[in-house]
Design a protein around this motif. Structure first.
Motif, short mmCIF file in Angstrom:
data_model
loop_
_atom_site.label_atom_id
_atom_site.label_comp_id
_atom_site.label_asym_id
_atom_site.label_seq_id
_atom_site.Cartn_x
_atom_site.Cartn_y
_atom_site.Cartn_z
N TYR A 1 41.49 40.14 36.69
CA TYR A 1 40.96 40.40 38.03
C TYR A 1 41.99 40.06 39.09
O TYR A 1 43.07 39.54 38.77
CB TYR A 1 39.67 39.61 38.27
N GLN A 2 41.68 40.37 40.32
CA GLN A 2 42.62 40.15 41.42
C GLN A 2 41.97 39.21 42.42
O GLN A 2 40.79 39.35 42.73
CB GLN A 2 42.94 41.50 42.11
N ASP A 3 42.73 38.21 42.89
CA ASP A 3 42.10 37.26 43.83
C ASP A 3 42.47 37.65 45.27
O ASP A 3 43.07 38.69 45.51
CB ASP A 3 42.53 35.82 43.51
N TRP B 1 36.91 43.93 42.40
CA TRP B 1 38.01 42.96 42.21
C TRP B 1 38.22 42.64 40.73
O TRP B 1 39.26 42.05 40.38
CB TRP B 1 37.75 41.68 42.99
N ASN C 1 46.97 38.12 43.79
CA ASN C 1 47.48 37.74 42.47
C ASN C 1 46.63 38.43 41.42
O ASN C 1 45.40 38.50 41.56
CB ASN C 1 47.36 36.22 42.28
N VAL C 2 47.27 38.90 40.36
CA VAL C 2 46.53 39.48 39.23
C VAL C 2 46.38 38.35 38.21
O VAL C 2 47.37 37.69 37.85
CB VAL C 2 47.31 40.65 38.60
#
Lengths: 230, 114
Positions: free
Chosen positions: B91-93, B31, B97-98
């Motif tokens: 990172y990506q959640d 992630w 979302n980035v």
């Protein structure tokens, strides 16, 4: 490790370890900002972590929200040359209440900006959805229209400033019912090339990609006094 | 007269040690988009009285080291970071979302006795 990992995840401002199915595309601007910060850290140059110089706004966190809306289909399109209608929805729940929004930029990518895909001129309308959808009614009732513009096609990415709208949504989550995007074909009189409406609209539906770039400032990390000093 | 302090070899003295954190080792590469890891480093080593004047130390560390010589029950001064810097993470959640965010005090640049 599990416990300590959880502590670090909280430190990152997350509630659990993310497990994305696939990585979203990272826009050029975020890559550039990241690389500039890495370069500054490597050279030991001082960095103002509360200001995004590449965007010219105060901020300490950038988020790119993907559109979670869907296309709308209704037989009685408002106008014969209506090409597509899409509900755009962005989930702002990741933004903590204490964070202040300093930028909200909607990006509408209409597809590659090449003249191999010559298309007719388009008309683009963006409206706020201000009433929840009524059962059985396909198209949400559009509220205040805040963009109406002609767009020669192909066009690449169009940007719209949504800061006031996003602030309203952030302050009052119930108001976030999304946006209604409508695109009409303005006919082919200028180009003289006969366009098949359905093909054009199918191509537009395939290539359309919407995202919302948000910049927020965390007053705990970036007290406004330091902003004034700067 | 200077109190004879036990001789400490250089490599045992307080200094910065390299530590590269590879996010793959933690399973976080799934992630975290960038960086793949970062040089965090850490501080380790002794803070004998004789060195507190040179080891980038604080005044109270000097006094503590002095008192440790007089009364070993008082712990020695400890080796801690004295200069830290941030890193940025992309990172990506869980909502896809980035996110680009900086985290303060993630890299140890310098160590000293504190």
């Amino acid at each position: 490790l599990q416990f300590r990992e959880h502590v670090f995840i909280q430190f990152l401002g997350l509630d659990k370890v993310p497990s994305p199915q696939k990585f979203q595309p990272v826009p050029y601007i975020m890559k550039k900002i990241f690389q500039d910060q890495e370069a500054a850290a490597t050279t030991g140059a001082s960095q103002d972590l509360c200001y995004v110089k590449e965007l010219g706004v105060p901020g300490s966190v950038l988020r790119l929200l993907p559109d979670q809306g869907f296309f709308l289909y209704s037989e009685n399109f408002s106008q014969a040359s209506s090409c597509l209608q899409k509900l755009l929805y962005f989930n702002l729940s990741a933004i903590k209440d204490k964070e202040q929004l300093t930028m909200a930029r909607l990006g509408l990518d209409l597809g590659p900006n090449t003249y191999y895909n010559l298309g007719p001129e388009l008309e683009l309308a963006l409206s706020l959805v201000q009433e929840p959808p009524v059962w059985g009614r396909f198209i949400p009732k559009p509220g205040k229209m805040f963009v109406l513009q002609s767009v020669p096609w192909p066009q690449g990415v169009l940007y719209f400033n949504l800061l006031d709208v996003a602030k309203d949504w952030h302050d009052n989550h119930q108001k976030n019912l999304g946006l209604l995007l409508e695109m009409l074909v303005k006919g082919d009189r200028d180009t003289g090339v006969n366009f098949q409406l359905e093909d054009i609209c199918a191509r537009l539906r395939r290539s359309l990609h919407a995202s919302l770039l948000l910049v927020t400032l965390n007053p705990e990390q970036c007290p406004t006094s330091s902003r004034k000093r700067r | 007269a200077a109190i004879p302090a036990p001789y400490a070899s250089c490599k045992n003295l307080c200094h910065r040690h390299q530590l590269f954190i590879n996010f793959r080792d933690l399973g976080w590469h799934k992630w975290i988009i960038a960086p793949k890891g970062f040089m965090a480093n850490y501080c380790h080593g002794d803070c004998p009285f004789s060195m507190t004047t040179s080891l980038n130390s604080s005044n109270y560390a000097f006094m503590q080291a002095l008192m440790h010589v007089v009364d070993p029950a008082i712990p020695q001064a400890v080796c801690i970071p004295t200069k830290l810097s941030p890193i940025s993470m992309l990172y990506q959640d869980n909502d896809d979302n980035v996110i680009l965010r900086h985290y303060e005090d993630m890299v140890v640049d310098e160590c000293g006795c504190g």
